[in-house]
Design a protein around this motif. Sequence first.
Motif, PDB file in Angstrom:
ATOM      1  N   MET A 194     -19.983  23.331 -34.593  1.00  0.00           N
ATOM      2  CA  MET A 194     -18.943  22.335 -34.846  1.00  0.00           C
ATOM      3  C   MET A 194     -19.075  21.726 -36.239  1.00  0.00           C
ATOM      4  N   ASP A 195     -17.942  21.628 -36.943  1.00  0.00           N
ATOM      5  CA  ASP A 195     -17.944  20.982 -38.257  1.00  0.00           C
ATOM      6  C   ASP A 195     -16.558  20.426 -38.552  1.00  0.00           C
ATOM      7  N   TYR A 196     -16.223  19.317 -37.894  1.00  0.00           N
ATOM      8  CA  TYR A 196     -14.945  18.652 -38.110  1.00  0.00           C
ATOM      9  C   TYR A 196     -15.044  17.518 -39.130  1.00  0.00           C
ATOM     10  N   LEU A 197     -16.259  17.189 -39.574  1.00  0.00           N
ATOM     11  CA  LEU A 197     -16.444  15.958 -40.327  1.00  0.00           C
ATOM     12  C   LEU A 197     -15.593  15.908 -41.592  1.00  0.00           C
ATOM     13  N   ALA A 198     -15.497  17.022 -42.289  1.00  0.00           N
ATOM     14  CA  ALA A 198     -14.786  17.022 -43.566  1.00  0.00           C
ATOM     15  C   ALA A 198     -13.287  16.782 -43.407  1.00  0.00           C
ATOM     16  N   VAL A 199     -12.753  17.006 -42.203  1.00  0.00           N
ATOM     17  CA  VAL A 199     -11.303  16.874 -42.005  1.00  0.00           C
ATOM     18  C   VAL A 199     -10.957  15.807 -40.970  1.00  0.00           C
ATOM     19  N   VAL A 200     -11.963  15.054 -40.516  1.00  0.00           N
ATOM     20  CA  VAL A 200     -11.697  14.106 -39.444  1.00  0.00           C
ATOM     21  C   VAL A 200     -10.741  12.997 -39.878  1.00  0.00           C
ATOM     22  N   ASP A 201     -10.631  12.767 -41.181  1.00  0.00           N
ATOM     23  CA  ASP A 201      -9.699  11.738 -41.652  1.00  0.00           C
ATOM     24  C   ASP A 201      -8.243  12.133 -41.427  1.00  0.00           C
ATOM     25  N   ARG A 202      -8.013  13.369 -41.001  1.00  0.00           N
ATOM     26  CA  ARG A 202      -6.647  13.804 -40.684  1.00  0.00           C
ATOM     27  C   ARG A 202      -6.221  13.385 -39.268  1.00  0.00           C
ATOM     28  N   VAL A 203      -7.149  12.875 -38.474  1.00  0.00           N
ATOM     29  CA  VAL A 203      -6.793  12.394 -37.132  1.00  0.00           C
ATOM     30  C   VAL A 203      -5.946  11.131 -37.283  1.00  0.00           C
ATOM     31  N   GLU A 204      -4.752  11.154 -36.731  1.00  0.00           N
ATOM     32  CA  GLU A 204      -3.846  10.018 -36.836  1.00  0.00           C
ATOM     33  C   GLU A 204      -3.559   9.377 -35.485  1.00  0.00           C
ATOM     34  N   THR A 205      -4.042   9.969 -34.410  1.00  0.00           N
ATOM     35  CA  THR A 205      -3.866   9.404 -33.073  1.00  0.00           C
ATOM     36  C   THR A 205      -4.643   8.097 -32.967  1.00  0.00           C
ATOM     37  N   PRO A 206      -4.093   7.052 -32.344  1.00  0.00           N
ATOM     38  CA  PRO A 206      -4.863   5.818 -32.132  1.00  0.00           C
ATOM     39  C   PRO A 206      -6.193   6.129 -31.433  1.00  0.00           C
ATOM     40  N   THR A 207      -7.297   5.700 -32.046  1.00  0.00           N
ATOM     41  CA  THR A 207      -8.630   6.140 -31.624  1.00  0.00           C
ATOM     42  C   THR A 207      -9.580   4.978 -31.436  1.00  0.00           C
ATOM     43  N   SER A 208     -10.368   5.045 -30.354  1.00  0.00           N
ATOM     44  CA  SER A 208     -11.515   4.160 -30.164  1.00  0.00           C
ATOM     45  C   SER A 208     -12.771   5.015 -30.066  1.00  0.00           C
ATOM     46  N   LEU A 209     -13.865   4.502 -30.594  1.00  0.00           N
ATOM     47  CA  LEU A 209     -15.170   5.155 -30.544  1.00  0.00           C
ATOM     48  C   LEU A 209     -16.123   4.243 -29.778  1.00  0.00           C
ATOM     49  N   ILE A 210     -16.721   4.765 -28.716  1.00  0.00           N
ATOM     50  CA  ILE A 210     -17.627   3.986 -27.870  1.00  0.00           C
ATOM     51  C   ILE A 210     -18.956   4.724 -27.784  1.00  0.00           C
ATOM     52  N   VAL A 211     -20.073   3.988 -27.899  1.00  0.00           N
ATOM     53  CA  VAL A 211     -21.388   4.631 -27.880  1.00  0.00           C
ATOM     54  C   VAL A 211     -22.421   3.713 -27.254  1.00  0.00           C
ATOM     55  N   GLY A 212     -23.372   4.310 -26.549  1.00  0.00           N
ATOM     56  CA  GLY A 212     -24.509   3.560 -26.027  1.00  0.00           C
ATOM     57  C   GLY A 212     -25.465   3.188 -27.148  1.00  0.00           C
ATOM     58  N   ALA A 213     -25.963   1.953 -27.140  1.00  0.00           N
ATOM     59  CA  ALA A 213     -26.815   1.461 -28.227  1.00  0.00           C
ATOM     60  C   ALA A 213     -28.109   2.247 -28.352  1.00  0.00           C
ATOM     61  N   ARG A 214     -28.595   2.818 -27.248  1.00  0.00           N
ATOM     62  CA  ARG A 214     -29.861   3.543 -27.265  1.00  0.00           C
ATOM     63  C   ARG A 214     -29.681   5.056 -27.366  1.00  0.00           C
ATOM     64  N   ASP A 215     -28.533   5.495 -27.860  1.00  0.00           N
ATOM     65  CA  ASP A 215     -28.257   6.933 -27.903  1.00  0.00           C
ATOM     66  C   ASP A 215     -28.666   7.539 -29.247  1.00  0.00           C
ATOM     67  N   GLY A 216     -29.948   7.407 -29.582  1.00  0.00           N
ATOM     68  CA  GLY A 216     -30.512   8.061 -30.746  1.00  0.00           C
ATOM     69  C   GLY A 216     -29.781   7.736 -32.038  1.00  0.00           C
ATOM     70  N   THR A 217     -29.398   8.786 -32.763  1.00  0.00           N
ATOM     71  CA  THR A 217     -28.724   8.625 -34.048  1.00  0.00           C
ATOM     72  C   THR A 217     -27.212   8.436 -33.912  1.00  0.00           C
ATOM     73  N   LEU A 218     -26.689   8.546 -32.690  1.00  0.00           N
ATOM     74  CA  LEU A 218     -25.231   8.543 -32.539  1.00  0.00           C
ATOM     75  C   LEU A 218     -24.566   7.208 -32.875  1.00  0.00           C
ATOM     76  N   PRO A 219     -25.174   6.042 -32.585  1.00  0.00           N
ATOM     77  CA  PRO A 219     -24.498   4.813 -33.013  1.00  0.00           C
ATOM     78  C   PRO A 219     -24.221   4.775 -34.518  1.00  0.00           C
ATOM     79  N   ASP A 220     -25.193   5.184 -35.325  1.00  0.00           N
ATOM     80  CA  ASP A 220     -24.969   5.199 -36.768  1.00  0.00           C
ATOM     81  C   ASP A 220     -23.928   6.243 -37.161  1.00  0.00           C
TER      82      ASP A 220
END
Length: 265
Positions: A194-220
Amino acid sequence: MSTPARAGDIAFLTHGNSDATPVVLAHSILSSGAMWSSQASLLVEHGFFVVCIDARGHGASGATPAPYSMDGLADDTVSVLDTLKIERAHYVGLSLGGMSGVGLGLRHADRLLSLCLCDMRADTPAAAAAPWDERIAIAQAARSCAPLAEPTLERWFGRAFLEANASTASLLRNVASTTSVDGFAGCARAIQAMDYLAVVDRVETPTSLIVGARDGTLPDAMRALAQRIRGAVFEVIEDAGHLPNVERPDAFNAALLRHLERTVA
């Protein structure tokens, strides 16, 4: 237990009134739609039509030959929408489901009302990709995902939660243990590629991001991702790991309802 419906190889369960606004729930690797039981009940109570999809090679879905890709997993979701004759839906994806959700946002925005992406990332750097090789090798050598079940649950929750919630742990352990080796390996390779990072700014759908505080590197990683998706809302579920919807359902459910209140038409 209800018998899953199918869209080709992909199995899914529906809950609630099919005339209501649809919400699709997509799960993590080594899991199934069963991990969303609390959220499915909640959403039906709030008047939504809920579709819980089993990812390719997981739950009741077929494990087709490799290779799998995130784009392909996103297309699987569209095939379910087509089968149900749903034009547009809210989409909630966690981990693997969140990753393929980015693919949906990029490739099939016209089918989405909103995106809620949980405990995921939009790329897989080398350090994150490497552990999947060993996990795939273990499952293939055993011809079973059973050896992966306990280590996976401990990464997700920690031993204390598993001991204090034996019935939940047993259900998730069984789902992980009975996952198809080919399905697991196919989805794990899709994560590695998977490598969407370079084009993720093209997502225009209303978006929320939710993450567990203890989920390793994922909160950052997700905090940074929120800065790249226009208008994205970022929320952290305190005292939770990789599956905050299971570990802290009340806090997660509140965040999910806030997302839907912000984005419902």
